[in-house]
Scaffold this active site. Structure first.
Site, PDB file in Angstrom:
ATOM      1  N   GLY A  14       4.809   9.470   4.347  1.00  0.00           N
ATOM      2  CA  GLY A  14       3.754   9.548   3.345  1.00  0.00           C
ATOM      3  C   GLY A  14       2.852  10.748   3.555  1.00  0.00           C
ATOM      4  O   GLY A  14       1.654  10.704   3.273  1.00  0.00           O
ATOM      5  N   ALA A  15       3.442  11.858   4.019  1.00  0.00           N
ATOM      6  CA  ALA A  15       2.645  13.023   4.404  1.00  0.00           C
ATOM      7  C   ALA A  15       2.015  13.731   3.217  1.00  0.00           C
ATOM      8  O   ALA A  15       1.090  14.532   3.399  1.00  0.00           O
ATOM      9  CB  ALA A  15       3.499  14.012   5.196  1.00  0.00           C
ATOM     10  N   VAL A  66      11.208   4.650   2.673  1.00  0.00           N
ATOM     11  CA  VAL A  66      11.041   4.004   3.969  1.00  0.00           C
ATOM     12  C   VAL A  66      11.348   2.513   3.913  1.00  0.00           C
ATOM     13  O   VAL A  66      11.499   1.879   4.962  1.00  0.00           O
ATOM     14  CB  VAL A  66       9.620   4.223   4.535  1.00  0.00           C
ATOM     15  CG1 VAL A  66       9.381   5.704   4.834  1.00  0.00           C
ATOM     16  CG2 VAL A  66       8.554   3.663   3.600  1.00  0.00           C
ATOM     17  N   ASN A  92       2.716   6.119   8.048  1.00  0.00           N
ATOM     18  CA  ASN A  92       1.562   6.164   7.157  1.00  0.00           C
ATOM     19  C   ASN A  92       1.892   5.730   5.735  1.00  0.00           C
ATOM     20  O   ASN A  92       1.015   5.269   5.007  1.00  0.00           O
ATOM     21  CB  ASN A  92       1.001   7.600   7.146  1.00  0.00           C
ATOM     22  CG  ASN A  92      -0.026   7.824   6.068  1.00  0.00           C
ATOM     23  OD1 ASN A  92      -1.101   7.248   6.095  1.00  0.00           O
ATOM     24  ND2 ASN A  92       0.310   8.662   5.094  1.00  0.00           N
ATOM     25  N   TYR A 158      -1.619  -6.740   0.223  1.00  0.00           N
ATOM     26  CA  TYR A 158      -1.843  -5.646   1.171  1.00  0.00           C
ATOM     27  C   TYR A 158      -2.043  -6.185   2.576  1.00  0.00           C
ATOM     28  O   TYR A 158      -1.414  -5.714   3.545  1.00  0.00           O
ATOM     29  CB  TYR A 158      -3.067  -4.864   0.710  1.00  0.00           C
ATOM     30  CG  TYR A 158      -3.377  -3.597   1.465  1.00  0.00           C
ATOM     31  CD1 TYR A 158      -2.414  -2.621   1.677  1.00  0.00           C
ATOM     32  CD2 TYR A 158      -4.675  -3.352   1.926  1.00  0.00           C
ATOM     33  CE1 TYR A 158      -2.718  -1.443   2.335  1.00  0.00           C
ATOM     34  CE2 TYR A 158      -4.994  -2.174   2.584  1.00  0.00           C
ATOM     35  CZ  TYR A 158      -4.014  -1.227   2.793  1.00  0.00           C
ATOM     36  OH  TYR A 158      -4.325  -0.050   3.446  1.00  0.00           O
ATOM     37  N   VAL A 159      -2.893  -7.184   2.714  1.00  0.00           N
ATOM     38  CA  VAL A 159      -3.165  -7.781   4.019  1.00  0.00           C
ATOM     39  C   VAL A 159      -1.915  -8.427   4.597  1.00  0.00           C
ATOM     40  O   VAL A 159      -1.624  -8.294   5.797  1.00  0.00           O
ATOM     41  CB  VAL A 159      -4.315  -8.800   3.910  1.00  0.00           C
ATOM     42  CG1 VAL A 159      -4.403  -9.662   5.166  1.00  0.00           C
ATOM     43  CG2 VAL A 159      -5.642  -8.087   3.676  1.00  0.00           C
ATOM     44  N   ALA A 160      -1.153  -9.121   3.762  1.00  0.00           N
ATOM     45  CA  ALA A 160       0.063  -9.772   4.250  1.00  0.00           C
ATOM     46  C   ALA A 160       1.029  -8.745   4.837  1.00  0.00           C
ATOM     47  O   ALA A 160       1.602  -8.952   5.917  1.00  0.00           O
ATOM     48  CB  ALA A 160       0.731 -10.551   3.123  1.00  0.00           C
ATOM     49  N   LYS A 162       0.297  -5.646   5.973  1.00  0.00           N
ATOM     50  CA  LYS A 162      -0.255  -4.983   7.150  1.00  0.00           C
ATOM     51  C   LYS A 162      -0.322  -5.915   8.364  1.00  0.00           C
ATOM     52  O   LYS A 162      -0.113  -5.479   9.500  1.00  0.00           O
ATOM     53  CB  LYS A 162      -1.648  -4.430   6.835  1.00  0.00           C
ATOM     54  CG  LYS A 162      -1.647  -3.258   5.857  1.00  0.00           C
ATOM     55  CD  LYS A 162      -0.972  -2.035   6.428  1.00  0.00           C
ATOM     56  CE  LYS A 162      -1.200  -0.816   5.565  1.00  0.00           C
ATOM     57  NZ  LYS A 162      -0.563   0.412   6.123  1.00  0.00           N
TER      58      LYS A 162
END
Length: 253
Positions: A14-15, A66, A92, A158-160, A162
């Site tokens: 994700g650069a 990815v 990232n 998102y939380v799940a 991460k």
């Protein structure tokens, strides 16, 4: 003491994103050659490559999904054939989606977040850790989030993703530590990026009131933490989740 990444190669997934670009430049300024991963923004990848080469470092562009193991393994083969396999992997990349409540969030969004966070961790490990084991050295740095500790409404997908990623990296740290490979996570708060600077949206009084340092952090401050973890200065730190959030979240002992 200084951060010295000379003779090192770093992959940043994700650069081409807002934070990814700053991390790639910062690692290059520390002396590392950079593998620039992108998913769809090839134009931005070429711009970043030119910036890094102007810093006197080598840079290679690679495209991959990815969330797909075959795609990541093709990326590894491309790097191996033309460049150097990475000593440093910065995970990232993350998929974007619209946040809403658990009851309204599409199941597909949960699957998407799982694939781009948890499975990214697994795929990158399978592709690049064997080389690190052979060399008995390596750094894996994942970008997590303060949201993983906050668990606020609308953050569930998102939380799940991460939090699941966190579990993979903590286990991986224990599995490969004997090879002198460190595995750590940087957890930004709500970070000021170039988009904020362009739109003059750097300030948020309601957010800043919750932060002990009373401000939002910058993309460069996140990148600085990544550079530290990539360097020999962090050689005895592994398995850590490190908030870079001005104290907005504080893991307890």
């Amino acid at each position: 003491m200084s951060i010295d990444l000379t003779m090192k190669t770093a992959l940043v997934t994700g650069a081409t994103g807002e934070l990814g670009r700053v991390m790639a430049r910062t690692l290059a300024k520390g002396g590392a050659d950079i593998i620039i991963h992108y998913y769809s923004n090839e134009h931005k990848a070429h711009q970043l490559q030119q910036e890094i080469e102007q810093l006197g470092r080598k840079a290679m562009i690679v495209q991959a999904d990815v969330a797909d193991l075959d795609s990541v393994m093709r990326m590894k083969e491309a790097v191996e054939g033309r460049f150097q396999l990475p000593d440093i992997v910065v995970a990232n990349a993350v998929s974007q989606y619209s946040w809403t409540s658990v009851l309204e969030q599409s199941v597909d969004d949960y699957v998407d977040q799982f694939n781009s966070t948890v499975l990214q961790a697994v795929h990158l490990a399978k592709a690049f850790v064997p080389h690190m084991i052979e060399r008995r050295a390596g750094r894996i740095i994942a970008i997590n989030t303060e949201c993983a500790m906050q668990n606020f409404p609308s953050q569930s997908a998102y939380v799940a993703g991460k939090r699941g990623m966190d579990g993979v990296y903590r286990v991986l740290a224990k599995e490969i530590g004997e090879h002198q490979i460190t595995v750590n996570q940087v957890a930004p708060g709500w970070t000021i990026s170039d988009r904020d600077r362009e739109n003059q949206t750097e300030r948020s009084e309601s957010y800043e009131r919750t932060v002990p340092l009373k401000r939002r952090g910058t993309d460069q401050e996140i990148a600085n933490a990544v550079a530290f973890l990539a360097s020999d200065l962090s050689s005895f730190i592994t398995g850590a989740y490190i908030p870079v959030s001005g104290g907005n979240v504080m893991p307890a002992i």
